[in-house]
Design a protein around this motif. Structure first.
Motif, PDB file in Angstrom:
ATOM      1  N   VAL A  15      49.649  52.398  46.986  1.00 30.86           N
ATOM      2  CA  VAL A  15      48.946  52.815  48.205  1.00 30.86           C
ATOM      3  C   VAL A  15      47.601  53.429  47.838  1.00 30.86           C
ATOM      4  O   VAL A  15      46.565  53.127  48.453  1.00 30.86           O
ATOM      5  CB  VAL A  15      49.782  53.837  49.020  1.00 30.86           C
ATOM      6  N   ILE A  16      47.609  54.287  46.816  1.00 39.97           N
ATOM      7  CA  ILE A  16      46.371  54.946  46.371  1.00 39.97           C
ATOM      8  C   ILE A  16      45.319  53.916  45.972  1.00 39.97           C
ATOM      9  O   ILE A  16      44.166  53.984  46.393  1.00 39.97           O
ATOM     10  CB  ILE A  16      46.661  55.901  45.196  1.00 39.97           C
ATOM     11  N   THR A  17      45.724  52.937  45.167  1.00 38.47           N
ATOM     12  CA  THR A  17      44.775  51.909  44.734  1.00 38.47           C
ATOM     13  C   THR A  17      44.352  51.034  45.902  1.00 38.47           C
ATOM     14  O   THR A  17      43.209  50.588  45.971  1.00 38.47           O
ATOM     15  CB  THR A  17      45.381  51.035  43.622  1.00 38.47           C
ATOM     16  N   SER A 201      50.742  48.038  48.418  1.00 41.27           N
ATOM     17  CA  SER A 201      49.499  47.291  48.607  1.00 41.27           C
ATOM     18  C   SER A 201      49.254  47.000  50.083  1.00 41.27           C
ATOM     19  O   SER A 201      48.122  47.104  50.580  1.00 41.27           O
ATOM     20  CB  SER A 201      49.541  45.965  47.830  1.00 41.27           C
ATOM     21  N   TYR A 202      50.324  46.647  50.776  1.00 42.67           N
ATOM     22  CA  TYR A 202      50.198  46.347  52.209  1.00 42.67           C
ATOM     23  C   TYR A 202      49.783  47.589  52.993  1.00 42.67           C
ATOM     24  O   TYR A 202      48.839  47.556  53.787  1.00 42.67           O
ATOM     25  CB  TYR A 202      51.536  45.820  52.748  1.00 42.67           C
ATOM     26  N   VAL A 203      50.473  48.709  52.729  1.00 42.31           N
ATOM     27  CA  VAL A 203      50.169  49.954  53.438  1.00 42.31           C
ATOM     28  C   VAL A 203      48.760  50.446  53.078  1.00 42.31           C
ATOM     29  O   VAL A 203      47.997  50.873  53.951  1.00 42.31           O
ATOM     30  CB  VAL A 203      51.213  51.042  53.104  1.00 42.31           C
ATOM     31  N   GLY A 204      48.418  50.389  51.783  1.00 39.75           N
ATOM     32  CA  GLY A 204      47.102  50.836  51.340  1.00 39.75           C
ATOM     33  C   GLY A 204      45.971  50.041  51.969  1.00 39.75           C
ATOM     34  O   GLY A 204      44.933  50.603  52.342  1.00 39.75           O
ATOM     35  N   THR A 205      46.179  48.724  52.108  1.00 43.81           N
ATOM     36  CA  THR A 205      45.176  47.871  52.747  1.00 43.81           C
ATOM     37  C   THR A 205      44.967  48.275  54.197  1.00 43.81           C
ATOM     38  O   THR A 205      43.834  48.314  54.696  1.00 43.81           O
ATOM     39  CB  THR A 205      45.596  46.389  52.676  1.00 43.81           C
ATOM     40  N   LYS A 206      46.051  48.600  54.894  1.00 43.00           N
ATOM     41  CA  LYS A 206      45.970  48.999  56.300  1.00 43.00           C
ATOM     42  C   LYS A 206      45.305  50.369  56.462  1.00 43.00           C
ATOM     43  O   LYS A 206      44.630  50.639  57.457  1.00 43.00           O
ATOM     44  CB  LYS A 206      47.371  49.036  56.913  1.00 43.00           C
ATOM     45  N   LEU A 207      45.511  51.261  55.458  1.00 42.59           N
ATOM     46  CA  LEU A 207      44.995  52.623  55.563  1.00 42.59           C
ATOM     47  C   LEU A 207      43.568  52.776  55.031  1.00 42.59           C
ATOM     48  O   LEU A 207      42.956  53.827  55.225  1.00 42.59           O
ATOM     49  CB  LEU A 207      45.906  53.586  54.789  1.00 42.59           C
ATOM     50  N   ARG A 208      43.032  51.740  54.371  1.00 41.14           N
ATOM     51  CA  ARG A 208      41.780  51.848  53.618  1.00 41.14           C
ATOM     52  C   ARG A 208      40.636  52.448  54.426  1.00 41.14           C
ATOM     53  O   ARG A 208      39.867  53.274  53.924  1.00 41.14           O
ATOM     54  CB  ARG A 208      41.376  50.480  53.073  1.00 41.14           C
ATOM     55  N   ASN A 209      40.504  52.054  55.652  1.00 45.60           N
ATOM     56  CA  ASN A 209      39.384  52.529  56.464  1.00 45.60           C
ATOM     57  C   ASN A 209      39.755  53.687  57.387  1.00 45.60           C
ATOM     58  O   ASN A 209      38.988  54.063  58.264  1.00 45.60           O
ATOM     59  CB  ASN A 209      38.818  51.362  57.287  1.00 45.60           C
ATOM     60  N   LYS A 210      40.941  54.271  57.150  1.00 47.94           N
ATOM     61  CA  LYS A 210      41.401  55.345  58.028  1.00 47.94           C
ATOM     62  C   LYS A 210      41.516  56.702  57.332  1.00 47.94           C
ATOM     63  O   LYS A 210      41.610  57.737  57.993  1.00 47.94           O
ATOM     64  CB  LYS A 210      42.767  54.972  58.633  1.00 47.94           C
ATOM     65  N   LEU A 211      41.544  56.708  55.992  1.00 52.91           N
ATOM     66  CA  LEU A 211      41.727  57.956  55.249  1.00 52.91           C
ATOM     67  C   LEU A 211      40.425  58.412  54.605  1.00 52.91           C
ATOM     68  O   LEU A 211      39.525  57.609  54.350  1.00 52.91           O
ATOM     69  CB  LEU A 211      42.796  57.768  54.163  1.00 52.91           C
ATOM     70  N   ASP A 212      40.337  59.707  54.342  1.00 52.15           N
ATOM     71  CA  ASP A 212      39.173  60.297  53.663  1.00 52.15           C
ATOM     72  C   ASP A 212      39.327  60.068  52.164  1.00 52.15           C
ATOM     73  O   ASP A 212      40.041  60.802  51.476  1.00 52.15           O
ATOM     74  CB  ASP A 212      39.094  61.792  53.973  1.00 52.15           C
ATOM     75  N   SER A 213      38.651  59.056  51.648  1.00 52.32           N
ATOM     76  CA  SER A 213      38.792  58.674  50.240  1.00 52.32           C
ATOM     77  C   SER A 213      38.323  59.774  49.293  1.00 52.32           C
ATOM     78  O   SER A 213      38.889  59.967  48.219  1.00 52.32           O
ATOM     79  CB  SER A 213      38.012  57.390  49.959  1.00 52.32           C
ATOM     80  N   LYS A 214      37.283  60.525  49.674  1.00 57.03           N
ATOM     81  CA  LYS A 214      36.731  61.552  48.792  1.00 57.03           C
ATOM     82  C   LYS A 214      37.748  62.650  48.508  1.00 57.03           C
ATOM     83  O   LYS A 214      37.906  63.092  47.364  1.00 57.03           O
ATOM     84  CB  LYS A 214      35.459  62.148  49.404  1.00 57.03           C
ATOM     85  N   LYS A 215      38.447  63.111  49.526  1.00 54.99           N
ATOM     86  CA  LYS A 215      39.464  64.154  49.336  1.00 54.99           C
ATOM     87  C   LYS A 215      40.616  63.622  48.495  1.00 54.99           C
ATOM     88  O   LYS A 215      41.153  64.320  47.631  1.00 54.99           O
ATOM     89  CB  LYS A 215      39.971  64.643  50.690  1.00 54.99           C
ATOM     90  N   LEU A 216      41.006  62.389  48.766  1.00 55.51           N
ATOM     91  CA  LEU A 216      42.112  61.779  48.031  1.00 55.51           C
ATOM     92  C   LEU A 216      41.764  61.626  46.554  1.00 55.51           C
ATOM     93  O   LEU A 216      42.603  61.866  45.679  1.00 55.51           O
ATOM     94  CB  LEU A 216      42.451  60.415  48.646  1.00 55.51           C
ATOM     95  N   PHE A 218      39.692  63.509  44.793  1.00 49.05           N
ATOM     96  CA  PHE A 218      39.691  64.825  44.148  1.00 49.05           C
ATOM     97  C   PHE A 218      41.114  65.276  43.812  1.00 49.05           C
ATOM     98  O   PHE A 218      41.393  65.731  42.688  1.00 49.05           O
ATOM     99  CB  PHE A 218      39.026  65.864  45.054  1.00 49.05           C
ATOM    100  N   ILE A 219      42.021  65.138  44.760  1.00 52.42           N
ATOM    101  CA  ILE A 219      43.424  65.507  44.522  1.00 52.42           C
ATOM    102  C   ILE A 219      44.011  64.663  43.395  1.00 52.42           C
ATOM    103  O   ILE A 219      44.729  65.161  42.521  1.00 52.42           O
ATOM    104  CB  ILE A 219      44.254  65.326  45.815  1.00 52.42           C
ATOM    105  N   LEU A 220      43.682  63.394  43.413  1.00 52.86           N
ATOM    106  CA  LEU A 220      44.182  62.476  42.388  1.00 52.86           C
ATOM    107  C   LEU A 220      43.685  62.878  41.003  1.00 52.86           C
ATOM    108  O   LEU A 220      44.443  62.854  40.024  1.00 52.86           O
ATOM    109  CB  LEU A 220      43.732  61.056  42.719  1.00 52.86           C
ATOM    110  N   LYS A 221      42.424  63.273  40.887  1.00 52.62           N
ATOM    111  CA  LYS A 221      41.852  63.669  39.595  1.00 52.62           C
ATOM    112  C   LYS A 221      42.576  64.895  39.023  1.00 52.62           C
ATOM    113  O   LYS A 221      42.862  64.951  37.823  1.00 52.62           O
ATOM    114  CB  LYS A 221      40.360  63.962  39.749  1.00 52.62           C
ATOM    115  N   ILE A 222      42.880  65.860  39.874  1.00 52.88           N
ATOM    116  CA  ILE A 222      43.585  67.072  39.421  1.00 52.88           C
ATOM    117  C   ILE A 222      44.984  66.715  38.933  1.00 52.88           C
ATOM    118  O   ILE A 222      45.422  67.140  37.849  1.00 52.88           O
ATOM    119  CB  ILE A 222      43.670  68.111  40.553  1.00 52.88           C
ATOM    120  N   PHE A 223      45.697  65.920  39.721  1.00 47.87           N
ATOM    121  CA  PHE A 223      47.061  65.542  39.380  1.00 47.87           C
ATOM    122  C   PHE A 223      47.084  64.714  38.095  1.00 47.87           C
ATOM    123  O   PHE A 223      47.933  64.917  37.215  1.00 47.87           O
ATOM    124  CB  PHE A 223      47.676  64.760  40.540  1.00 47.87           C
ATOM    125  N   LEU A 224      46.153  63.798  37.969  1.00 39.86           N
ATOM    126  CA  LEU A 224      46.061  62.973  36.770  1.00 39.86           C
ATOM    127  C   LEU A 224      45.791  63.815  35.534  1.00 39.86           C
ATOM    128  O   LEU A 224      46.348  63.569  34.456  1.00 39.86           O
ATOM    129  CB  LEU A 224      44.941  61.939  36.925  1.00 39.86           C
TER     130      LEU A 224
END
Length: 236
Positions: A15-17, A201-216, A218-224
């Motif tokens: 979903v993230i990708t 992949s299906y869910v991520g494609t549907k959400l691509r233009n609906k979520l704030d990618s910048k916040k996601l 940043f959170i991903l970088k910390i967790f990684l």
């Protein structure tokens, strides 16, 4: 239980990708050492990423920029042929260390990213992205950097990156099959992860233009970063 857990993790990372275009593969390779033996990390990750990327490419097929594929493919064949030699010389004990260091550098070192961004040719990107992935698992930001410069449409970038990463992981898996890795021994785990990645992949494609990618991101970088440090410490 591990099979279901890995299936859910595969779904989340896919979903993230699907939303950002990158990051899920890095997150997955950072998590897998907690679930799989060292010899299975990169081949299982690679097989799962084939499914994740091919499904994402399928859902965004109309946005794929096919003209970049031939150059990338040539570089990939040369890269995997050369880097598979290094796989013979590296102790499996140090794979989590290499993965951890690579993740931290790619996330936080501007100098490191500046250097890898110099590989502007798709021939060279294919060579390093596919070759180095044999050792550290995933190197998607190499192609992503080039694609972001050439195409302003986010959907074109994500879909084209997905097909290029599919090439990378297919060639990488071929190397591990050549060295005798038996995927059948992990059939249950692979099945759950594959199903999770396709749904993601299906869910991520549907959400691509609906979520704030910048916040996601940043959170991903910390967790990684936390997971990368955990991998490095595990060597001791």
């Amino acid at each position: 239980m591990d099979e279901l857990t890995l299936g859910f993790i595969s779904f989340c990372t896919s979903v993230i990708t699907g939303v950002i275009g990158i990051g899920g593969g890095l997150l997955l390779i950072a998590i897998l050492p907690s679930f799989l033996p060292l010899n299975a990390l990169i081949p299982i990750h690679g097989l799962n990423q084939i499914t994740s990327n091919l499904s994402r490419a399928y859902f965004g097929y109309k946005d794929i920029q096919f003209q970049v594929i031939p150059k990338f493919l040539v570089g990939s064949f040369i890269g995997v042929g050369i880097f598979m030699y290094f796989l013979k010389t590296i102790s499996l004990t140090y794979i989590p260390l290499l993965i951890g260091v690579y993740i931290l550098l790619s996330l936080w070192s501007r100098n490191f990213n500046t250097k890898i961004m110099k590989y502007e040719s798709y021939y060279v990107i294919g060579f390093f992205q596919t070759g180095v992935s044999v050792i550290v698992g995933t190197t998607g930001q190499l192609a992503m950097t080039k694609l972001l410069k050439e195409f302003k449409d986010k959907n074109k970038v994500v879909a084209t990156s997905a097909i290029l990463m599919s090439i990378t992981h297919i060639l990488k898996i071929t190397v591990f099959i050549y060295f005798g890795f038996v995927f059948y021994d992990y059939l249950s785990i692979v099945t759950n992860m594959v199903v999770g990645s396709i749904l993601g992949s299906y869910v991520g494609t549907k959400l691509r233009n609906k979520l704030d990618s910048k916040k996601l991101i940043f959170i991903l970088k910390i967790f990684l970063s936390v997971l990368a440090v955990k991998n490095i410490i595990s060597i001791g």
